[in-house]
Design a protein around this motif. Structure first.
Motif, PDB file in Angstrom:
ATOM      1  N   MET A  84      -8.228  -9.739  -1.810  1.00  0.00           N
ATOM      2  CA  MET A  84      -7.384  -8.548  -1.815  1.00  0.00           C
ATOM      3  C   MET A  84      -8.162  -7.301  -2.246  1.00  0.00           C
ATOM      4  O   MET A  84      -7.881  -6.209  -1.750  1.00  0.00           O
ATOM      5  N   ALA A  85      -9.131  -7.456  -3.122  1.00  0.00           N
ATOM      6  CA  ALA A  85      -9.954  -6.304  -3.504  1.00  0.00           C
ATOM      7  C   ALA A  85     -10.737  -5.793  -2.291  1.00  0.00           C
ATOM      8  O   ALA A  85     -10.823  -4.574  -2.061  1.00  0.00           O
ATOM      9  N   VAL A  86     -11.292  -6.705  -1.524  1.00  0.00           N
ATOM     10  CA  VAL A  86     -12.020  -6.306  -0.311  1.00  0.00           C
ATOM     11  C   VAL A  86     -11.042  -5.693   0.692  1.00  0.00           C
ATOM     12  O   VAL A  86     -11.306  -4.638   1.272  1.00  0.00           O
ATOM     13  N   TRP A  87      -9.920  -6.338   0.881  1.00  0.00           N
ATOM     14  CA  TRP A  87      -8.929  -5.850   1.847  1.00  0.00           C
ATOM     15  C   TRP A  87      -8.462  -4.449   1.485  1.00  0.00           C
ATOM     16  O   TRP A  87      -8.453  -3.552   2.333  1.00  0.00           O
ATOM     17  N   GLU A  88      -8.086  -4.260   0.229  1.00  0.00           N
ATOM     18  CA  GLU A  88      -7.602  -2.946  -0.228  1.00  0.00           C
ATOM     19  C   GLU A  88      -8.685  -1.874  -0.091  1.00  0.00           C
ATOM     20  O   GLU A  88      -8.390  -0.724   0.225  1.00  0.00           O
ATOM     21  N   GLY A  89      -9.918  -2.260  -0.321  1.00  0.00           N
ATOM     22  CA  GLY A  89     -11.008  -1.303  -0.251  1.00  0.00           C
ATOM     23  C   GLY A  89     -11.416  -0.926   1.162  1.00  0.00           C
ATOM     24  O   GLY A  89     -12.151   0.045   1.361  1.00  0.00           O
ATOM     25  N   TYR A  90     -10.944  -1.689   2.150  1.00  0.00           N
ATOM     26  CA  TYR A  90     -11.403  -1.463   3.516  1.00  0.00           C
ATOM     27  C   TYR A  90     -10.301  -1.110   4.510  1.00  0.00           C
ATOM     28  O   TYR A  90     -10.557  -0.429   5.501  1.00  0.00           O
ATOM     29  N   ILE A  91      -9.082  -1.538   4.267  1.00  0.00           N
ATOM     30  CA  ILE A  91      -8.025  -1.440   5.277  1.00  0.00           C
ATOM     31  C   ILE A  91      -7.814  -0.017   5.775  1.00  0.00           C
ATOM     32  O   ILE A  91      -7.576   0.206   6.967  1.00  0.00           O
ATOM     33  N   PRO A  96      -4.664   1.949   9.852  1.00  0.00           N
ATOM     34  CA  PRO A  96      -3.530   1.128  10.287  1.00  0.00           C
ATOM     35  C   PRO A  96      -2.297   1.975  10.599  1.00  0.00           C
ATOM     36  O   PRO A  96      -2.101   3.039  10.012  1.00  0.00           O
ATOM     37  N   SER A  97      -1.472   1.480  11.497  1.00  0.00           N
ATOM     38  CA  SER A  97      -0.230   2.179  11.841  1.00  0.00           C
ATOM     39  C   SER A  97       0.718   2.167  10.646  1.00  0.00           C
ATOM     40  O   SER A  97       0.576   1.352   9.729  1.00  0.00           O
ATOM     41  N   SER A  98       1.689   3.061  10.696  1.00  0.00           N
ATOM     42  CA  SER A  98       2.617   3.172   9.572  1.00  0.00           C
ATOM     43  C   SER A  98       3.346   1.841   9.369  1.00  0.00           C
ATOM     44  O   SER A  98       3.786   1.203  10.312  1.00  0.00           O
ATOM     45  N   GLY A  99       3.436   1.430   8.161  1.00  0.00           N
ATOM     46  CA  GLY A  99       4.120   0.193   7.815  1.00  0.00           C
ATOM     47  C   GLY A  99       3.258  -1.051   7.901  1.00  0.00           C
ATOM     48  O   GLY A  99       3.522  -2.015   7.201  1.00  0.00           O
ATOM     49  N   TYR A 100       2.257  -1.044   8.760  1.00  0.00           N
ATOM     50  CA  TYR A 100       1.425  -2.238   8.931  1.00  0.00           C
ATOM     51  C   TYR A 100       0.755  -2.623   7.615  1.00  0.00           C
ATOM     52  O   TYR A 100       0.765  -3.797   7.242  1.00  0.00           O
ATOM     53  N   LYS A 101       0.176  -1.635   6.951  1.00  0.00           N
ATOM     54  CA  LYS A 101      -0.586  -1.916   5.723  1.00  0.00           C
ATOM     55  C   LYS A 101       0.293  -2.620   4.687  1.00  0.00           C
ATOM     56  O   LYS A 101      -0.110  -3.653   4.139  1.00  0.00           O
ATOM     57  N   ASP A 102       1.470  -2.096   4.437  1.00  0.00           N
ATOM     58  CA  ASP A 102       2.356  -2.705   3.435  1.00  0.00           C
ATOM     59  C   ASP A 102       2.845  -4.085   3.869  1.00  0.00           C
ATOM     60  O   ASP A 102       2.891  -5.015   3.064  1.00  0.00           O
ATOM     61  N   GLU A 103       3.196  -4.215   5.142  1.00  0.00           N
ATOM     62  CA  GLU A 103       3.677  -5.504   5.634  1.00  0.00           C
ATOM     63  C   GLU A 103       2.568  -6.552   5.609  1.00  0.00           C
ATOM     64  O   GLU A 103       2.804  -7.702   5.222  1.00  0.00           O
ATOM     65  N   ARG A 104       1.365  -6.158   6.011  1.00  0.00           N
ATOM     66  CA  ARG A 104       0.249  -7.109   6.009  1.00  0.00           C
ATOM     67  C   ARG A 104      -0.105  -7.517   4.595  1.00  0.00           C
ATOM     68  O   ARG A 104      -0.382  -8.689   4.335  1.00  0.00           O
ATOM     69  N   ARG A 105      -0.105  -6.563   3.654  1.00  0.00           N
ATOM     70  CA  ARG A 105      -0.384  -6.880   2.252  1.00  0.00           C
ATOM     71  C   ARG A 105       0.608  -7.921   1.743  1.00  0.00           C
ATOM     72  O   ARG A 105       0.223  -8.889   1.086  1.00  0.00           O
ATOM     73  N   THR A 106       1.878  -7.739   2.076  1.00  0.00           N
ATOM     74  CA  THR A 106       2.920  -8.680   1.652  1.00  0.00           C
ATOM     75  C   THR A 106       2.644 -10.077   2.196  1.00  0.00           C
ATOM     76  O   THR A 106       2.752 -11.073   1.469  1.00  0.00           O
ATOM     77  N   VAL A 107       2.279 -10.163   3.467  1.00  0.00           N
ATOM     78  CA  VAL A 107       1.976 -11.462   4.085  1.00  0.00           C
ATOM     79  C   VAL A 107       0.769 -12.106   3.410  1.00  0.00           C
ATOM     80  O   VAL A 107       0.779 -13.307   3.102  1.00  0.00           O
TER      81      VAL A 107
END
Length: 125
Positions: A84-91, A96-107
């Motif tokens: 998640m540290a890598v993901w948050e630092g790179y996403i 990303p399109s609106s909403g994708y980032k939050d939804e993907r993080r949740t998944v």
């Protein structure tokens, strides 16, 4: 060979086979997590394959098959922190399109947490 039922996973050979498969999934994740963090960025192969492997492990564990192994809960949580540290630092670099980032993080968080809980349940049984 011992059999305890007629199902495809109800004999010693199938249990051994499943153990080999789950060990491979775990080893792939462990290797990816121990490697260069660039390899687990969201647009890299292991950035996609790591959560896919974890979900496969969860799916197999939920079946209750003999031979399916899971990593220790503490290991999964360590992987979660690293991933998640890598993901948050790179996403955001991927715009990303609106909403994708939050939804993907949740998944992603759910994927790690579900595997952790399955392992904890296995340990308590």
């Amino acid at each position: 060979m011992g059999s305890w039922g007629t199902g495809n996973f109800e004999n010693d050979t199938a249990a051994d086979h499943l153990s080999i498969l789950t060990d491979r999934l775990i080893t792939e994740v462990a290797d990816a997590m121990a490697g260069d963090p660039v390899g687990i960025e969201p647009d890299e192969y292991w950035g996609v394959a790591v959560p896919a492997n974890l979900e496969l492990l969860s799916l197999l564990a939920r079946q209750g098959y003999v031979g399916a192994s899971l990593p220790e809960a503490e290991v999964v949580q360590g992987w979660k922190r690293t991933y998640m540290a890598v993901w948050e630092g790179y996403i955001d670099k991927l715009d990303p399109s609106s909403g994708y980032k939050d939804e993907r993080r949740t998944v992603l968080i759910r994927t790690f947490d579900e595997l952790t809980e399955l392992r904890k349940k296995e340990d308590s049984d």
